[in-house]
Design an enzyme around this catalytic site. Structure first.
Site: not given
Length: 283
Positions: A31, A33, A36-37, A61, A149, A151, A155, A189
């Protein structure tokens, strides 16, 4: 657009889509958002008949409880954005729905090596939480493709390995980083930054680009390059956290056989830990 909060209703919809022969894409998110999302959503729409976006702030996480507590929950605004993008289905479960008996005794999925190196070393348990929730979403949604993504480079590598190791019949699509005009990578962030910090933030990408220029010019003293970059970040007002130059295909140390390198940078700016990366072809 359908908004689903429970597992039985989700399974019902997925069965219907499968019976109709639809190609399904999944975009997993927490969420809050941003554009980028939306780029992930657009990529998903280009690959599938139906797009499912999950919105779930995954407690498993977060290595720091205070980060989990302050993570923005903006479900209504998120759904409005997704509706404008003509997303078909939003899966927004509660923590109780996903972890009915809590997270402490919940079965987890771990990816050895990738989950504890680099970013994983400074955030214990983070990637185990990521791989666990993503594998659960894969099992529930049964997508043909899933978009992530670039970025979050580590991950993405971790998800690719998990999919290969676990035999998931899912195509993983990496979507390039989306940046503001001043170079700052879009991230949830960024919302933690003050107006003054936001002016400083593009300096992260400038340092990243400087490292890339040195590598492309043939410099190979990686320790010196990293030391200088850390100093530059601190001089710009950041607190350098971690700078790595790794083989882009293995995330191991760069060797003579490495064809591509990935520069991974993490730095604190106020209360925000910003991350970014850049790929470099090695001559």
């Amino acid at each position: 657009m359908l908004i689903i909060e429970t597992l039985p209703l989700l399974r019902q919809q997925i069965r219907r889509l499968r019976m109709e022969g639809k190609r399904v894409a999944l975009v997993p998110t927490m969420g809050n958002l941003h554009d980028g999302h939306m780029k992930l959503v657009d990529e998903a729409k280009a690959h599938a008949d139906v797009v499912v976006v999950s919105i779930f702030v995954n407690p498993m996480q977060f290595d720091r409880p205070e980060d989990l507590a302050r993570y923005p929950r903006t479900l209504q605004e998120d759904c409005e954005k997704l509706n404008k993008r003509k997303v078909d289905l939003v899966f927004a479960p509660s923590v109780k729905e996903i972890y009915p008996n809590g997270t402490e005794t919940h079965t987890y999925v771990d990816v050895p090596g990738l989950s504890t190196m680099l970013e994983g070393a400074s955030r214990p348990g983070h990637f185990r939480g990521v791989s666990t929730i993503v594998s659960k979403l894969f099992n529930l949604v049964q997508p043909d493709i899933a978009c992530f993504g670039e970025k979050d480079f580590q991950q993405l590598a971790l998800i690719r390995k998990m999919v290969a190791d676990m035999g998931f019949d899912i195509e993983i699509v990496g979507v390039p980083i989306m940046r503001a005009k001043d170079g700052l990578a879009l991230s949830s962030r960024n919302g933690y930054l003050t107006a003054e910090q936001r002016k400083i933030a593009p300096g992260l990408y400038k340092v990243l680009s400087s490292i890339a220029d040195k590598l492309q010019a043939g410099e190979r003293d990686l320790d010196e390059i990293i030391a200088i970059a850390g100093q530059e970040l601190n001089e710009k007002g950041f607190r350098s956290d971690d700078i790595q130059i790794r083989d882009a295909d293995t995330l191991l140390e760069v060797s003579e056989n490495s064809k591509r390198a990935v520069i991974l940078v993490a730095a604190w700016l106020g209360d925000a830990r910003l991350i970014d990366n850049k790929l470099v072809e090695l001559a």
